[in-house]
Design a protein around this motif. Structure first.
Motif, PDB file in Angstrom:
ATOM      1  N   GLY A 258      -8.751   8.223   3.284  1.00 48.70           N
ATOM      2  CA  GLY A 258      -9.543   7.004   2.603  1.00 48.70           C
ATOM      3  C   GLY A 258      -8.725   6.021   2.577  1.00 48.70           C
ATOM      4  N   VAL A 259      -7.202   6.136   2.545  1.00 47.20           N
ATOM      5  CA  VAL A 259      -6.279   5.165   2.738  1.00 47.20           C
ATOM      6  C   VAL A 259      -6.193   4.182   3.853  1.00 47.20           C
ATOM      7  CG1 VAL A 259      -3.767   4.222   2.222  1.00 47.20           C
ATOM      8  CG2 VAL A 259      -4.719   6.251   1.055  1.00 47.20           C
ATOM      9  N   PRO A 260      -6.427   4.668   4.989  1.00 50.69           N
ATOM     10  CA  PRO A 260      -6.276   3.744   6.153  1.00 50.69           C
ATOM     11  C   PRO A 260      -7.759   3.065   6.187  1.00 50.69           C
ATOM     12  CG  PRO A 260      -6.216   5.936   6.772  1.00 50.69           C
ATOM     13  CD  PRO A 260      -5.850   6.108   5.368  1.00 50.69           C
ATOM     14  N   VAL A 261      -8.666   3.785   5.711  1.00 49.60           N
ATOM     15  CA  VAL A 261     -10.105   3.207   5.747  1.00 49.60           C
ATOM     16  C   VAL A 261     -10.118   2.075   4.847  1.00 49.60           C
ATOM     17  CG1 VAL A 261     -12.399   3.809   5.080  1.00 49.60           C
ATOM     18  CG2 VAL A 261     -11.195   5.429   6.525  1.00 49.60           C
ATOM     19  N   LEU A 262      -9.805   2.269   3.798  1.00 44.57           N
ATOM     20  CA  LEU A 262      -9.715   1.140   2.478  1.00 44.57           C
ATOM     21  C   LEU A 262      -9.009   0.167   2.965  1.00 44.57           C
ATOM     22  CD1 LEU A 262     -10.073   3.204  -0.523  1.00 44.57           C
ATOM     23  CD2 LEU A 262     -11.896   1.988   0.395  1.00 44.57           C
ATOM     24  N   GLY A 263      -7.892   0.166   3.533  1.00 42.63           N
ATOM     25  CA  GLY A 263      -6.826  -0.572   4.039  1.00 42.63           C
ATOM     26  C   GLY A 263      -7.381  -1.565   5.190  1.00 42.63           C
TER      27      GLY A 263
ATOM     28  N   VAL B  86       0.881  -1.173  -0.059  1.00 40.26           N
ATOM     29  CA  VAL B  86      -0.056  -0.100   0.007  1.00 40.26           C
ATOM     30  C   VAL B  86       0.905   1.375   0.168  1.00 40.26           C
ATOM     31  CG1 VAL B  86      -1.792   1.328   1.320  1.00 40.26           C
ATOM     32  CG2 VAL B  86      -1.744  -1.338   1.063  1.00 40.26           C
ATOM     33  N   ALA B  87       1.996   1.280   0.856  1.00 42.01           N
ATOM     34  CA  ALA B  87       2.854   2.181   0.779  1.00 42.01           C
ATOM     35  C   ALA B  87       3.433   2.713  -0.739  1.00 42.01           C
ATOM     36  CB  ALA B  87       4.160   2.065   1.761  1.00 42.01           C
ATOM     37  N   CYS B  88       3.591   1.592  -1.216  1.00 42.76           N
ATOM     38  CA  CYS B  88       4.399   1.620  -2.727  1.00 42.76           C
ATOM     39  C   CYS B  88       2.975   2.436  -3.621  1.00 42.76           C
ATOM     40  CB  CYS B  88       4.719   0.222  -3.245  1.00 42.76           C
ATOM     41  SG  CYS B  88       6.160  -0.411  -2.592  1.00 42.76           S
ATOM     42  N   CYS B  89       1.909   1.860  -3.487  1.00 42.11           N
ATOM     43  CA  CYS B  89       0.839   2.422  -4.262  1.00 42.11           C
ATOM     44  C   CYS B  89       0.788   4.035  -3.994  1.00 42.11           C
ATOM     45  CB  CYS B  89      -0.484   1.676  -3.824  1.00 42.11           C
ATOM     46  SG  CYS B  89      -0.746   0.080  -4.396  1.00 42.11           S
ATOM     47  N   VAL B  90       0.785   4.367  -2.861  1.00 42.12           N
ATOM     48  CA  VAL B  90       0.771   5.851  -2.376  1.00 42.12           C
ATOM     49  C   VAL B  90       2.298   6.468  -3.099  1.00 42.12           C
ATOM     50  CG1 VAL B  90       0.622   7.574  -0.625  1.00 42.12           C
ATOM     51  CG2 VAL B  90      -0.593   5.377  -0.335  1.00 42.12           C
ATOM     52  N   ALA B  91       3.081   5.984  -2.730  1.00 47.20           N
ATOM     53  CA  ALA B  91       4.101   6.541  -3.453  1.00 47.20           C
ATOM     54  C   ALA B  91       4.181   6.731  -5.043  1.00 47.20           C
ATOM     55  CB  ALA B  91       5.575   5.549  -3.058  1.00 47.20           C
ATOM     56  N   ASP B  92       3.610   5.694  -5.443  1.00 46.10           N
ATOM     57  CA  ASP B  92       3.262   5.748  -7.032  1.00 46.10           C
ATOM     58  C   ASP B  92       2.336   6.976  -7.378  1.00 46.10           C
ATOM     59  OD1 ASP B  92       3.304   4.642  -9.995  1.00 46.10           O
ATOM     60  OD2 ASP B  92       1.248   4.399  -9.254  1.00 46.10           O
ATOM     61  N   ARG B  93       1.453   7.026  -6.569  1.00 45.30           N
ATOM     62  CA  ARG B  93       0.395   8.326  -6.798  1.00 45.30           C
ATOM     63  C   ARG B  93       1.154   9.564  -6.803  1.00 45.30           C
ATOM     64  NH1 ARG B  93      -1.891  12.364  -4.054  1.00 45.30           N
ATOM     65  NH2 ARG B  93      -3.953  12.766  -4.453  1.00 45.30           N
ATOM     66  N   ASP B  94       1.959   9.677  -5.904  1.00 45.32           N
ATOM     67  CA  ASP B  94       2.911  11.107  -5.656  1.00 45.32           C
ATOM     68  C   ASP B  94       3.609  10.961  -6.781  1.00 45.32           C
ATOM     69  OD1 ASP B  94       1.463  11.826  -3.525  1.00 45.32           O
ATOM     70  OD2 ASP B  94       3.215  11.040  -2.138  1.00 45.32           O
TER      71      ASP B  94
ATOM     72  N   VAL C  88      -4.118   2.166  13.041  1.00 47.66           N
ATOM     73  CA  VAL C  88      -3.140   3.129  13.805  1.00 47.66           C
ATOM     74  C   VAL C  88      -2.991   4.288  12.985  1.00 47.66           C
ATOM     75  CG1 VAL C  88      -0.687   3.220  14.526  1.00 47.66           C
ATOM     76  CG2 VAL C  88      -2.178   1.378  15.274  1.00 47.66           C
ATOM     77  N   ILE C  89      -2.537   4.088  11.653  1.00 49.48           N
ATOM     78  CA  ILE C  89      -2.471   5.133  10.882  1.00 49.48           C
ATOM     79  C   ILE C  89      -3.653   6.393  10.871  1.00 49.48           C
ATOM     80  CG2 ILE C  89      -2.169   5.922   8.335  1.00 49.48           C
ATOM     81  CD1 ILE C  89      -0.329   3.556   7.915  1.00 49.48           C
ATOM     82  N   GLY C  90      -4.836   5.530  10.752  1.00 45.26           N
ATOM     83  CA  GLY C  90      -5.828   6.544  10.711  1.00 45.26           C
ATOM     84  C   GLY C  90      -6.025   7.513  12.103  1.00 45.26           C
TER      85      GLY C  90
END
Length: 514
Positions: free
Chosen positions: A416-421, A176-184, A450-452
């Motif tokens: 939305g990321v912590p919610v969906l995760g 998931v961290a890689c997905c968010v990094a790809d977004r940026d 925890v992130i949320g």
């Protein structure tokens, strides 16, 4: 704010501080977790499967059966008492291969089979810290999330037990961290394209295709590794695979592609299937290399014994055998045997977020005064209980609701990321409530909750120059301190610590914990 500036959102200027904070918290988590890692000396809970499976994987490339009294023999030093028959195992092998690394380095003993769980439990803290930092655009919030996960009882116990779930959780958060990094990365790439061409925006055109997507490829690798630990990782892959393509659509729209931004569903979506799904499948299949390259594994000769089966013609003898094996594994997980099974620590997923039924991994009751360090007039007890830190989990459950509101009502994608995760790791379990389920499965969702919570704490803190910053800092500081105190309070029941019965009972806040 210009289009380029909006696309470059997420650029942080304290990279060095971010790495120092992330690594320091990870080191702290490792030092806390490795303390007395080899105690209890015996195999606890499902270590009886995975530690022994890992040991035979190391020696034969596939899992073998063990006789009934093997656990006592292993503790006594007889570590070669395996049977000659292959074992039918119901989870992919990667997590067991990782356990086997520790056994290779330190031997077939409690420290050896738990060492890699300790390493990955610490890496889970690292990945959570980095993901929270990127989402919040704040090293402080990232650090808070790492500290909170370090002090979570479930994450702590799973980091000290040779089960598969801690490896799965680490790979999922990394994916998931890689997905968010790809977004940026994708948005920054579009900004660079606009700058190089001297344009303010795309002016209604779709714009050039961005072929290089290293973070999306890395996400595929991490998802494949997670699948190589447990199959239910596929739900997180599905959710974030779709979400990452929708992020591409949003990036194109922001860059000025207008209605043509929806072409990203095909132009970026089809390569995304290759980079994430195809890569994940390839990585998953690679985790079965030991089984494929040997001949003694369970069902390994099925293709040879059934040469006329269509699968053999389509996939060849080896992969047809693997497909048949997977069919049997799926039937085990969904069949009558598991659906009719019972277990005293069966925990309906509806109660996971509230810690209604934790799992006791190991317990020694009625230790008499004068034995095993027990003193005084009452008997003592030792227990390893897989339970989250209650104050943390209950705050995080509330924070998850706040994140939903802030994501949907406030239109802030980060929440939305912590919610969906969390939901992708959690909701699928409701479809399998006929079979026994255990609270410790929730290790895959707690990093996201925890992130949320950390993101909500960021809302409470407010901007650095806001007049309410001091009040917010006090509230957040008190909350973190309460989590730390609560973790210290339950620490003895996380580590098999010796407690007089009355002190143990004082830590059982709910009757369902007993």
């Amino acid at each position: 704010m210009s289009t380029v500036e909006r696309l470059r959102d997420g650029t942080m200027t304290d990279a060095a501080a971010g790495w120092v904070v992330s690594l320091a918290i990870t080191l702290l988590a490792f030092l806390i977790r490795i303390q007395n890692l080899g105690y209890p000396r015996g195999l606890i809970f499902d270590e009886t499967y995975y530690a022994k499976d890992a040991w035979t994987l190391l020696h034969f490339g596939y899992e073998r059966n063990w006789p009934d009294q093997a656990n006592d023999a292993i503790v006594a030093g007889n570590v070669t008492g395996w049977s000659d028959t292959p074992a039918f195992v119901v989870h992919p092998p990667l997590g067991k291969w990782l356990i086997a690394l520790g056994e290779q380095w330190f031997g077939m003993n409690a420290f050896g089979w738990r060492f890699m769980a300790c390493v990955f439990g610490s890496l889970l803290v690292f990945a959570t810290t980095r993901l929270a930092r990127r989402l919040s655009r704040s090293t402080l919030i990232g650090g808070i999330s790492g500290v909170l996960l370090t002090l979570d009882g479930l994450a702590f116990v799973m980091s000290r037990t040779a089960l598969l779930d801690i490896f799965q959780a680490t790979f999922l958060v990394a994916a998931v961290a890689c997905c968010v990094a790809d977004r940026d990365w994708y948005r920054h790439r579009l900004a660079t394209i606009l700058e190089r061409t001297g344009r303010h925006d795309l002016g209604g055109s779709f714009g050039p295709v961005v072929w290089l997507r290293p973070w999306r490829f890395a996400a595929g690798v991490m998802f494949g590794a997670a699948l190589g630990c447990k199959w239910n990782s596929v739900f997180v892959l599905a959710v974030f695979g779709v979400l990452s393509v929708l992020w591409d659509v949003g990036a194109r729209r922001l860059a000025g592609a207008n209605w043509r931004s929806w072409l990203a569903v095909l132009v970026d979506g089809i390569p995304a299937v290759v980079r994430m799904v195809v890569v994940a499948v390839a990585v998953y299949l690679s985790t079965w290399t030991g089984w494929l390259l040997t001949t003694g594994g369970y069902d390994r000769s099925w293709g040879e014994d059934n040469p006329d089966h269509p699968w053999v013609a389509a996939f060849g003898e080896r992969f047809a055998s693997l497909l048949q094996y997977h069919k049997q594994i799926y039937e085990f997980h969904t069949g009558d045997y598991i659906n009719n099974a019972t277990h005293p620590y069966d925990a309906h997923p509806a109660g996971w977020l509230l810690l209604l039924r934790p799992t006791s991994f190991d317990v020694v009751n009625d230790i008499q005064s004068g034995t095993d360090g027990c003193t005084g007039t009452e008997t003592c007890i030792r227990e390893v209980m897989a339970i989250g830190t209650p104050v943390l989990w209950w705050m995080a459950a509330i924070a998850l609701v706040v994140c939903m509101v802030w994501w949907i009502g406030g239109r802030d994608w980060r929440f939305g990321v912590p919610v969906l995760g969390a939901l992708a790791s959690y909701l699928p379990w409701f479809n399998y409530t006929d079979r026994p389920q255990f609270f410790f499965y929730a290790i895959t969702l707690v990093p996201f909750t925890v992130i949320g919570l950390a993101l909500v704490m960021g809302l409470i803190l407010g901007p650095a120059d806001s007049p309410g910053r001091r009040r917010g800092a006090i509230l957040v500081g008190v909350a973190v301190a309460l989590v730390a105190l609560n973790f210290a309070w339950i620490y003895p029941v996380l580590t098999d610590g010796l407690l007089p019965y009355s002190q143990w009972l004082s830590r059982m806040w709910l009757r369902s914990w007993i």
